[in-house]
Design an enzyme around this catalytic site. Structure first.
Site, PDB file in Angstrom:
ATOM      1  CG  MET A 127     -13.864   7.692  -6.444  1.00 46.95           C
ATOM      2  SD  MET A 127     -14.570   6.817  -5.031  1.00 46.95           S
ATOM      3  CE  MET A 127     -13.605   7.479  -3.694  1.00 46.95           C
TER       4      MET A 127
ATOM      5  CG  ASN B 218      -5.444   5.614  -4.511  1.00 49.00           C
ATOM      6  OD1 ASN B 218      -5.519   6.051  -3.366  1.00 49.00           O
ATOM      7  ND2 ASN B 218      -6.149   4.586  -4.931  1.00 49.00           N
TER       8      ASN B 218
ATOM      9  CB  SER C 156     -10.057   4.159   1.861  1.00 46.34           C
ATOM     10  OG  SER C 156     -10.311   2.777   1.674  1.00 46.34           O
TER      11      SER C 156
ATOM     12  N   GLY D 269     -14.318   3.278  -1.747  1.00 40.44           N
ATOM     13  CA  GLY D 269     -14.960   3.078  -3.048  1.00 40.44           C
ATOM     14  C   GLY D 269     -16.184   3.958  -3.212  1.00 40.44           C
TER      15      GLY D 269
ATOM     16  CE  LYS E  75      -7.094   4.723  -0.185  1.00 37.07           C
ATOM     17  NZ  LYS E  75      -6.901   4.241  -1.495  1.00 37.07           N
TER      18      LYS E  75
ATOM     19  CG  HIS F 192      -5.877   1.975   3.273  1.00 42.15           C
ATOM     20  ND1 HIS F 192      -6.315   1.538   2.039  1.00 42.15           N
ATOM     21  CD2 HIS F 192      -6.940   1.833   4.106  1.00 42.15           C
ATOM     22  CE1 HIS F 192      -7.571   1.148   2.120  1.00 42.15           C
ATOM     23  NE2 HIS F 192      -7.978   1.316   3.367  1.00 42.15           N
ATOM     24  CG  ASN F 193      -4.569   1.476  -1.580  1.00 44.07           C
ATOM     25  OD1 ASN F 193      -5.316   1.868  -0.689  1.00 44.07           O
ATOM     26  ND2 ASN F 193      -4.803   1.745  -2.844  1.00 44.07           N
TER      27      ASN F 193
ATOM     28  CD  GLU G  11      -7.341  -2.127  -1.097  1.00 43.08           C
ATOM     29  OE1 GLU G  11      -7.723  -1.099  -0.516  1.00 43.08           O
ATOM     30  OE2 GLU G  11      -7.241  -2.194  -2.333  1.00 43.08           O
TER      31      GLU G  11
ATOM     32  NE  ARG H 210      -3.548  -7.675  -6.193  1.00 44.37           N
ATOM     33  CZ  ARG H 210      -4.295  -6.597  -6.027  1.00 44.37           C
ATOM     34  NH1 ARG H 210      -4.434  -5.736  -7.007  1.00 44.37           N
ATOM     35  NH2 ARG H 210      -4.900  -6.369  -4.889  1.00 44.37           N
TER      36      ARG H 210
ATOM     37  CG  HIS I  72      31.778  -6.021   1.358  1.00 46.64           C
ATOM     38  ND1 HIS I  72      31.895  -4.953   0.492  1.00 46.64           N
ATOM     39  CD2 HIS I  72      31.485  -7.093   0.575  1.00 46.64           C
ATOM     40  CE1 HIS I  72      31.659  -5.363  -0.738  1.00 46.64           C
ATOM     41  NE2 HIS I  72      31.418  -6.659  -0.712  1.00 46.64           N
TER      42      HIS I  72
END
Ligand code: 6PG
Length: 468
Positions: free
Chosen positions: A14, A103, A129, A131, A183, A186-187, A190, A288, A452
């Protein structure tokens, strides 16, 4: 000495690509890396006439840069960022600017912002962003920090950023950790869209049993529709790639679990703290994690049986339905992320302008997509919009497409294909458009077992009932 416009610490992929991008735009740039080989090779990569200098010595590096200095760190998030700041600090002066382009976790950025402010040094957290290719030829950049200090950075960032219709994909976003926060979300988006694409792929491949070629053609064709986006585009290219050695489609040779660096998880964790519902991003993080349970999944596949076959379907009809369902779900993912930004902006006093966020996400970044222009216009019509689903144009479009996502989910359920992203998109939409949810019952239960208390629709105040 002191003749360089900008400095970058960390000449990895980068760092060096951003630096060469700046050099292409006629800025004199200096790099610092402790690795001698990296420093030397950078100078060789520069073209004739470009002013690119690299060194391994922090003091020399700082001395090269024009005051007030602008120095960007491109080192791994966490301790390396603090280490890099520490190595520069003895040589920095009041008014200098340090930008963290990684990040980083946003609370770390707030801490560094405060620590450096005490020394009258401006600290920026800036999400970048796109890459490797983006860094070299035009990324989307999300800077947050001191507004006045941004003017020193603006000409450089606007020159190197991706452009959409001549407009740069960078703008000052807000104070403190605003840039890293944007960001991070954003991820998160993504993650959500990548999960959604993988589910559409699974439904076509395992559910309908379509050929790899047909699936690849489908994604390639989708990229010419309103689904046009970087992630759909690269999916077509990924599916078209053959392995040189075996001659097989490469994607079929790749194991079915994926790593994560943490930004998706942070998005979900912080959304829970802020009580900002983002169920698709949560599901994407969870799926994931499910992918990593490989040995258990292999065992369960033998025990928890269901016939996965769907027969008697009209291929083109189902693909069209899925395309419409995809659009519907994709909008819901952006809606969740953008709504989280709205909530976070108030909670952390970022002062975010969502029209600007949508604008700089239109190009350069991983989640760039044709629909971002629609979002930009929606926020332009109403800057106070709490959720893009409430924009009449976007909302009406989703209403007209909802039958398709309902049918797609039914098909996936019949086929036994997990489509958590599609399901959570629809559940979010259905919950959001419910003027009465069943949470009255939850209030009553909480009061039953824990006293409650509850609130009523017909009277002000809090109430407790002796239920049994
Ligand atoms: C980008 C990417 C980039 C990186 C992700 C990968 O915008 O250019 O988001 O930041 O590729 O951090 O994230 P995971 O490793 O968590 O999938």
């Amino acid at each position: 000495m002191e003749s360089y416009d900008f400095g970058i610490v960390g000449l990895g992929v980068m760092g060096r690509n951003l630096l060469l991008n700046m050099a292409d735009h006629h800025f004199a740039v200096a790099g610092l890396d402790l690795d001698e080989a990296k420093a030397q090779s950078l100078e060789k990569e520069a073209k004739e006439g470009q002013e690119v200098k690299a060194t391994t010595v922090a003091e020399e590096f700082v001395g090269l840069i024009k005051k007030p200095r602008a120095i960007m760190l491109l080192v791994p998030a966490g301790k390396p960022v603090d280490g890099a700041i520490g190595s520069l600090l003895p040589f920095l002066e009041e008014g200098d600017i340090v930008i963290d382009g990684g990040n980083s976790y946003f609370p770390d950025t707030d801490r560094r912002f405060t620590e450096l402010a005490e020394k009258k040094i401006h600290f920026f957290g800036m999400g970048i962003s796109g890459g490797e290719k983006g860094a070299r030829f035009g990324p989307s950049m999300m800077p947050g920090g001191d507004k006045n200090a941004y003017e020193r950075l603006r000409p450089i960032f606007e020159a190197i950023a991706a452009k959409v219709n001549g407009e740069p994909c960078v703008t000052y976003l807000g104070s403190g950790s605003a840039g890293n926060y944007v960001k991070m979300v954003h991820n998160g988006i993504e993650y959500g869209i990548m999960q959604l694409i993988s589910e559409a792929y699974d439904l076509l491949k395992r559910g309908l049993g379509l050929s790899d070629e047909k699936i690849q053609e489908t994604f390639t064709a989708w990229n010419k529709t309103e689904l046009q986006s970087f992630l759909i585009e690269i999916t077509g290219e990924v599916l078209a790639k053959f392995d040189d050695e075996s001659g097989e489609r490469l994607v079929n040779l790749i194991s079915d679990w994926a790593k994560a660096k943490g930004t998706g998880k942070w998005t979900s964790q912080n959304a829970m703290d802020l009580q900002a519902p983002i169920p698709v991003i949560d599901a994407a993080v969870t799926m994931r994690d499910m992918s990593k349970l490989k040995p258990e999944r292999v065992q369960a596949a033998k025990q928890l049986l269901w016939s996965n076959e769907i027969s008697d379907f009209k291929e083109e009809e189902i693909i069209y339905q899925l395309q419409e369902a995809f659009y519907f779900a994709m909008i819901n993912i952006y809606a969740q992320g953008l709504a989280q930004l709205t909530i976070a902006s108030k909670a952390y006093n970022y002062g975010l302008n969502l029209e600007q966020v949508a604008k700089i996400w239109r190009g350069g970044c991983i989640i760039r997509a044709a629909v971002l222009e629609d979002f930009r216009q929606a926020y332009g019509r109403n800057p106070e919009l709490p959720n893009i689903l409430l924009d009449a144009q976007i909302g009406n479009k989703l209403v007209s497409k909802q039958a398709h996502i309902r049918s797609t989910i039914k098909l996936a359920v019949d086929a036994g294909i997990p489509v958590a992203a599609f399901m959570n998109s629809l559940a979010y939409f259905d919950a959001y458009r419910s003027d009465r949810l069943p949470t009255n019952l939850i209030q009553a239960q909480r009061d039953y077992f824990g006293a409650h208390t509850y609130e009523r629709t017909d009277r002000e105040g809090t109430f407790h009932t002796q239920w049994s």
